[in-house]
Design a protein around this motif. Structure first.
Motif, short mmCIF file in Angstrom:
data_model
loop_
_atom_site.label_atom_id
_atom_site.label_comp_id
_atom_site.label_asym_id
_atom_site.label_seq_id
_atom_site.Cartn_x
_atom_site.Cartn_y
_atom_site.Cartn_z
N THR A 281 -1.28 -46.86 18.36
CA THR A 281 -0.45 -46.04 19.22
C THR A 281 -0.07 -44.71 18.57
OG1 THR A 281 1.48 -47.25 18.39
CG2 THR A 281 0.50 -48.01 20.45
N ARG A 282 -0.42 -44.51 17.31
CA ARG A 282 -0.13 -43.23 16.68
C ARG A 282 -0.94 -42.12 17.34
NH1 ARG A 282 -4.27 -41.63 13.49
NH2 ARG A 282 -5.68 -43.20 12.63
N THR A 283 -0.52 -40.89 17.12
CA THR A 283 -1.23 -39.75 17.67
C THR A 283 -2.65 -39.70 17.12
OG1 THR A 283 0.84 -38.50 17.81
CG2 THR A 283 -1.23 -37.23 17.85
N PRO A 284 -3.66 -39.53 17.97
CA PRO A 284 -5.04 -39.46 17.48
C PRO A 284 -5.21 -38.34 16.45
CG PRO A 284 -5.01 -39.69 19.86
CD PRO A 284 -3.60 -39.45 19.43
N ARG A 285 -5.85 -38.67 15.36
CA ARG A 285 -6.03 -37.73 14.25
C ARG A 285 -7.46 -37.21 14.24
NH1 ARG A 285 -3.81 -40.40 9.18
NH2 ARG A 285 -1.86 -39.98 10.29
N ILE A 286 -7.60 -35.89 14.23
CA ILE A 286 -8.92 -35.26 14.31
C ILE A 286 -9.10 -34.30 13.15
CG2 ILE A 286 -10.43 -33.81 15.73
CD1 ILE A 286 -8.64 -34.84 18.14
N VAL A 287 -10.26 -34.35 12.53
CA VAL A 287 -10.61 -33.42 11.46
C VAL A 287 -11.74 -32.52 11.94
CG1 VAL A 287 -11.70 -33.22 9.19
CG2 VAL A 287 -9.84 -34.84 9.53
N CYS A 288 -11.58 -31.20 11.76
CA CYS A 288 -12.62 -30.23 12.09
C CYS A 288 -13.13 -29.60 10.80
CB CYS A 288 -12.07 -29.16 13.03
SG CYS A 288 -13.27 -27.84 13.40
N ILE A 289 -14.41 -29.77 10.51
CA ILE A 289 -15.02 -29.23 9.30
C ILE A 289 -15.94 -28.08 9.70
CG2 ILE A 289 -16.38 -29.77 7.24
CD1 ILE A 289 -15.74 -32.76 7.84
N ASP A 290 -15.55 -26.86 9.34
CA ASP A 290 -16.32 -25.67 9.73
C ASP A 290 -15.94 -24.53 8.79
OD1 ASP A 290 -17.13 -23.18 11.26
OD2 ASP A 290 -17.78 -24.73 12.67
N ASP A 291 -16.95 -23.75 8.37
CA ASP A 291 -16.66 -22.66 7.44
C ASP A 291 -16.24 -21.38 8.17
OD1 ASP A 291 -19.21 -22.40 8.51
OD2 ASP A 291 -19.96 -21.26 6.80
N GLY A 292 -16.19 -21.40 9.50
CA GLY A 292 -15.75 -20.24 10.27
C GLY A 292 -14.24 -20.24 10.43
N VAL A 293 -13.58 -19.19 9.92
CA VAL A 293 -12.12 -19.14 9.91
C VAL A 293 -11.54 -19.18 11.33
CG1 VAL A 293 -10.10 -17.79 9.24
CG2 VAL A 293 -12.12 -17.85 7.75
N THR A 294 -12.03 -18.31 12.20
CA THR A 294 -11.48 -18.23 13.56
C THR A 294 -11.66 -19.53 14.32
OG1 THR A 294 -12.03 -15.87 13.58
CG2 THR A 294 -11.50 -16.90 15.71
N LEU A 295 -12.85 -20.13 14.19
CA LEU A 295 -13.10 -21.39 14.89
C LEU A 295 -12.16 -22.47 14.40
CD1 LEU A 295 -16.31 -22.93 16.13
CD2 LEU A 295 -14.89 -24.32 14.63
N ARG A 296 -12.00 -22.58 13.08
CA ARG A 296 -11.11 -23.61 12.54
C ARG A 296 -9.69 -23.45 13.06
NH1 ARG A 296 -13.01 -22.10 7.64
NH2 ARG A 296 -10.93 -21.41 6.97
N GLN A 297 -9.18 -22.22 12.98
CA GLN A 297 -7.80 -21.98 13.38
C GLN A 297 -7.59 -22.25 14.86
OE1 GLN A 297 -7.14 -17.94 12.13
NE2 GLN A 297 -6.67 -18.51 10.00
N THR A 298 -8.54 -21.82 15.67
CA THR A 298 -8.38 -21.96 17.12
C THR A 298 -8.53 -23.41 17.56
OG1 THR A 298 -9.35 -19.76 17.32
CG2 THR A 298 -9.06 -21.01 19.34
N VAL A 299 -9.50 -24.13 17.01
CA VAL A 299 -9.67 -25.55 17.33
C VAL A 299 -8.41 -26.32 16.93
CG1 VAL A 299 -10.90 -27.66 16.69
CG2 VAL A 299 -12.19 -25.60 17.27
N GLU A 300 -7.91 -26.02 15.74
CA GLU A 300 -6.70 -26.69 15.26
C GLU A 300 -5.52 -26.41 16.19
OE1 GLU A 300 -5.09 -27.51 10.78
OE2 GLU A 300 -5.35 -25.41 11.37
N GLN A 301 -5.39 -25.14 16.64
CA GLN A 301 -4.29 -24.76 17.53
C GLN A 301 -4.41 -25.46 18.88
OE1 GLN A 301 -4.20 -20.62 18.54
NE2 GLN A 301 -2.16 -20.71 19.45
#
Length: 440
Positions: A281-301
């Motif tokens: 029941t905990r919040t689903p945890r997702i990891v995004c592995i990418d060397d692109g700064v903008t993509l990482r930040q936006t996906v995380e947001q």
């Protein structure tokens, strides 16, 4: 060997593999928009606006030109459960300890071997199940006329319980496909479900026990294919048994319900339909592995504002150690990265017991068939082609771990257009600048 089914058909491909006594894997992918309506290939008619048509693909494993095992891309273990019902075996598959053979493209095969090793199934029963699985997979493949394929030489799937000669299978199944056409259009596909339209007329033509038994299957949720599995019959036998009743309108056939993510009353516990893995029941945890700064930040947001716990990691080598601490429910992984590409990273994770059943989705700027096949062969669950938008990202995440928290989801809908534009623009840059990994 690779190509399109418009250039060479499945039957010829299988004959070439048999003639050359090849050992390896055949991967076939149907074109979603061109799936045949009937003659063996299931319909995927989903009218919900937020959902896309599922892809259909298949794996066939060979040893010296003979078939060891075959399956489609549905790794939910539902098919194996259907076959176990035939032998009145009721074992929670998720509690079984499985070997590494279940980690990549054949999870079902691994669980079957676990049942054999703990003596829940006998070797005779195991061979019968594998033969049925191969038969139904080839029935779908030999009915397919549009798609792409790759055959790659590779070590044999092991251990082997049985190997099947191709020529007799082809002769038998091609004959069945021709016979299946006589049921069309009343019966279009083995994956249609049965509903009783006139119970009085049906009951009048059947014995009481037969009617009672039949009623259990005519629930609008059980397909012709599933009934054949339960009864240890082929789909033609089942189709013949119901055909006259369908013609008379006593029985109706409908498209089976699209498989939903399971949950209890909308609770936060949902089951990944690809891996049968229950998330707490905990919040689903997702990891995004990418060397692109903008993509990482936006996906995380995007993910954090839609009720997920997202962590972005730039360096794939760092990611290897961090994912063991984070224990994510889903991993998003770029393909083209320095030091360690996504294929290598995915392959390494799949060798670990902790990540054999975690969905891993490859983020790629390439939309080529070969890139998708390579992702499948290293154990990737799915792929998402860049550039992609917020809705595509959320749809994919919901597919594997369910929806985020309601309050966070509402705030996520207020995500600024600039963030979304940044995501898509960055991915366009990545798609043009990243080099395509070689395929061997």
């Amino acid at each position: 060997m690779q190509g399109k089914l418009s250039e060479i058909d499945i039957r010829s491909i299988l004959q070439l593999i048999e003639l050359g006594q090849r050992t390896g894997e055949l991967f076939v992918e149907a074109y979603p928009a061109q799936l045949p309506v009937g003659v063996g290939v299931p319909l995927f008619q989903d009218t919900r606006p937020s959902q896309s048509v599922p892809e259909r693909s298949w794996f066939v494993f060979f040893l010296n030109g003979r078939i060891v095992y075959a399956s489609d891309n549905n790794t939910s273990l539902a098919r194996l459960s259907d076959y176990l019902r035939r032998y009145r075996v009721d074992v929670p598959l998720s509690q079984l300890t499985i070997s590494s053979i279940a980690s990549v493209n054949a999870p079902e095969y691994g669980y079957l071997w676990a049942l054999l090793e703990n003596h829940t199934l006998t070797p005779i029963q195991g061979r019968s199940i594998i033969q049925s699985m191969v038969h139904e997979t080839l029935f779908d493949l030999l009915s397919l006329h549009q798609g792409s394929f790759i055959f790659e030489l590779s070590p044999a799937l092991s251990p082997q319980l049985t190997t099947l000669e191709i020529a007799p299978l082809l002769a038998k199944i091609m004959k069945q496909i021709q016979e299946w056409k006589q049921f069309y259009p009343q019966i279009q596909t083995p994956d249609q479900c049965l509903v009783i339209a006139d119970a009085e007329r049906l009951q009048a033509s059947l014995s009481k026990n037969t009617f009672h038994s039949f009623s259990r299957y005519a629930d609008g949720k059980t397909s012709i294919r599933q009934i054949a599995r339960y009864l240890n019959r082929d789909i033609l036998t089942v189709a013949r048994a119901i055909y006259s009743y369908v013609q008379k309108g006593v029985i109706q056939l409908i498209d089976c319900p699209y498989p939903e993510l399971e949950g209890a009353g909308g609770a936060r516990a949902v089951r990944s339909k690809d891996f049968g893995r229950w998330h707490e029941t905990r919040t689903p945890r997702i990891v995004c592995i990418d060397d692109g700064v903008t993509l990482r930040q936006t996906v995380e947001q995007i993910l954090n504002q839609n009720g997920y716990e997202a962590t972005a990691i730039a360096n794939p080598l760092d990611a290897l150690s961090q994912v063991f601490q984070l224990k994510p429910d889903l991993i998003l992984c770029d393909i083209a990265m320095p030091e360690l590409d996504g294929y290598e990273l995915c392959g390494m994770l799949r060798k670990s017991t902790a990540f054999r059943q975690i969905p891993i989705v490859m983020l790629t700027g390439k939309d080529g068939f070969i890139d998708r096949v390579k992702a499948r062969m290293v154990g990737a669950t799915d792929y998402l082609t860049k550039p992609f938008g917020e809705s595509e990202l959320l749809m994919l995440v919901e597919k594997y771990v369910g929806v985020g928290g309601s309050e966070s989801r509402q705030s996520g809908e207020a995500l600024t257009h600039s963030a979304k534009d940044g995501l898509e623009e960055n991915d366009r840059t990545d798609a043009t600048s990243s080099s395509s990994p070689s395929f061997s």
